[in-house]
Structure formats: C-alpha cells, structure tokens
Design a protein around this motif. Structure first.
Motif, PDB file in Angstrom:
ATOM      1  N   ASP A   1      -4.940 -23.773  30.520  1.00 53.03           N
ATOM      2  CA  ASP A   1      -4.056 -23.095  31.456  1.00 53.03           C
ATOM      3  C   ASP A   1      -4.205 -23.757  32.822  1.00 53.03           C
TER       4      ASP A   1
ATOM      5  N   SER B   1      -6.230 -22.186  35.589  1.00 50.92           N
ATOM      6  CA  SER B   1      -7.686 -22.049  35.484  1.00 50.92           C
ATOM      7  C   SER B   1      -8.379 -23.181  36.236  1.00 50.92           C
TER       8      SER B   1
ATOM      9  N   ASP C   1     -11.539 -23.918  36.071  1.00 54.66           N
ATOM     10  CA  ASP C   1     -12.430 -24.594  35.123  1.00 54.66           C
ATOM     11  C   ASP C   1     -11.661 -25.624  34.300  1.00 54.66           C
TER      12      ASP C   1
ATOM     13  N   SER D   1     -15.391 -18.384  21.880  1.00 58.21           N
ATOM     14  CA  SER D   1     -15.707 -17.315  22.831  1.00 58.21           C
ATOM     15  C   SER D   1     -16.518 -17.852  24.011  1.00 58.21           C
ATOM     16  N   ARG D   2     -17.035 -19.066  23.883  1.00 59.20           N
ATOM     17  CA  ARG D   2     -17.801 -19.670  24.973  1.00 59.20           C
ATOM     18  C   ARG D   2     -16.913 -20.293  26.044  1.00 59.20           C
TER      19      ARG D   2
ATOM     20  N   PRO E   1     -14.546 -20.256  29.204  1.00 56.51           N
ATOM     21  CA  PRO E   1     -14.415 -19.300  30.310  1.00 56.51           C
ATOM     22  C   PRO E   1     -13.160 -18.449  30.167  1.00 56.51           C
ATOM     23  N   SER E   2     -13.203 -17.260  30.683  1.00 60.76           N
ATOM     24  CA  SER E   2     -12.038 -16.380  30.667  1.00 60.76           C
ATOM     25  C   SER E   2     -10.864 -17.047  31.369  1.00 60.76           C
ATOM     26  N   GLY E   3      -9.693 -16.991  30.712  1.00 58.69           N
ATOM     27  CA  GLY E   3      -8.494 -17.568  31.298  1.00 58.69           C
ATOM     28  C   GLY E   3      -8.381 -19.067  31.157  1.00 58.69           C
ATOM     29  N   TYR E   4      -9.271 -19.690  30.360  1.00 53.42           N
ATOM     30  CA  TYR E   4      -9.287 -21.150  30.244  1.00 53.42           C
ATOM     31  C   TYR E   4      -8.010 -21.678  29.606  1.00 53.42           C
TER      32      TYR E   4
ATOM     33  N   GLN F   1      -5.298 -21.369  25.746  1.00 55.49           N
ATOM     34  CA  GLN F   1      -5.181 -20.992  24.338  1.00 55.49           C
ATOM     35  C   GLN F   1      -5.956 -21.981  23.468  1.00 55.49           C
TER      36      GLN F   1
END
Length: 218
Positions: free
Chosen positions: A11, A14, A16, A74-75, A77-80, A82
C-alpha cells in the motif's frame, strides 16, 4: 520439496512499505522477518529457499516471494498492503520435457576476470554485463537450468542497492530483466534451479525465476 509463492501488493500509503520497496537491504530484512528467526542454520535464507523480486506492474507495484515454507503474513506491519500465498507444487509436478513455458527473471549478470585480464585492461574484480554479453550470460544460465530458449527480451532495471545494517557498507547489484519463451529440456534440473535461484545477489532481490505454461500459436 514444496515451494510457496507469496504475492504482496504494498500500500503506497504505508511508510513501512514505501521504505522497503525503496531499498534492497530493507526489503531483504522485511522478507526474512516473515520466517522463524531462531533457525540454527548459519544461512537461513538458503535453508528456507527465500527468493524475492520487486517489480512494477500496470496496476502499481508488487513483491513476489518464493520459499520452501509458507511465510507468516501476520508479521507484516498493519496497513502494509495485501498479501496471499499459494503452493507451487501443481506447477512443479506438471513440468516435463517438451513443455512450452514463459519465463521472467531479474538477474545479476556478471563476469569475474582473471588477475592477468584485470591488470591488462584495468578492470574491476566483478564486471557487470550489458547488452549482448548479458543476453549471452542468460542463454548459458537457461541452458544449464534445463531450458531451450525460444525468445529472449532483456531490459535494464535499477540496481538493487542499500546500506547493510551491521556496518553501513554499501550493497549494489546490477540487474537486468530477462523474459521470453522457452521449451523444457530437463524438468528435474529446472526444478532445482527454480528452488535455488540463479546468479548472484539472491539475498537482495535477484535470481528468482518465474515460469508459466505457454501455448504456442497453431
């Protein structure tokens, strides 16, 4: 041995993801972070068969990650972005001599001149290959990978570069994108090269060979 292919669509919002896709070292660490970090093997990337390629697509950007075990998404980062993983076992099982395929690889074509040649022509230890010399390099690699090339298109890519976290030394791997069609001559050899990767710079986004069946025109 099973192989898994993970497609990550970063994304652009993001921070990161933007940082990782801007540098080969950061992206290397991100890909490695998706796997267990307590492996006793001194070369976990090789043990896990981790290869990746970051590339532009008509829809934006994607990261392809290949490994011998599925990553833990799941590792990320949030919002990284799809991400989805699928097994490559059906593709590997279907490989056979005579099968027509399409291929793509971002590789690091180089040669290492001997000392006498280096001194005579004032060359560096490692010489990046361009143009016809790079195409010839890929043709040799394809043959040793169990392929008979049909078509070959090559185009230069930005180098895979960044600063190592340990000592800030610079990483730089010259990259060229090779793509086209081929016929499988040796399926077992091809499976091995698909798993191991091709050429140098595999820790930093080079050497992942992608293939798909190709139907020749009647």
């Amino acid at each position: 041995m099973n192989l898994w292919l993970t497609r990550i669509i970063p994304d652009p919002r993001s921070r990161d993801a933007r940082r990782d896709t801007a540098g080969a070292v950061d992206l290397h660490h991100r890909m490695m972070s998706l796997f267990p970090d307590n492996l006793p093997d001194p070369e976990p990337r090789r043990r896990l068969g981790i290869l990746f390629r970051s590339e532009a697509t008509p829809a934006g950007h994607q990261i392809l990650l290949q490994s011998t075990q599925p990553p833990d998404l799941s590792r990320l980062p949030s919002g990284y972005g799809q991400a989805a993983t699928k097994t490559l076992t059906p593709l590997l099982d279907a490989l056979r001599p005579g099968l027509h395929i399409r291929y793509r690889i971002a590789a690091n074509p180089i040669r290492k001149p001997g000392r006498t040649t280096r001194e005579l022509y004032q060359l560096k230890t490692i010489v990046p290959l361009q143009g016809t010399a790079a195409d010839d390099w890929w043709a040799r690699q394809a043959e040793t990978s169990g392929l008979r090339l049909g078509t070959l298109h090559s185009s230069p890519l930005d180098a895979a570069r960044g600063a190592r976290r340990s000592d800030r030394s610079q990483v730089q791997h010259h990259r060229i994108l090779f793509e086209g069609t081929a016929v499988i001559a040796d399926a077992d050899r091809l499976r091995t090269r698909l798993t191991d990767g091709i050429g140098k710079g595999k820790a930093y986004g080079c050497g992942l060979l992608s293939i798909a069946p190709h139907r020749e025109p009647a």
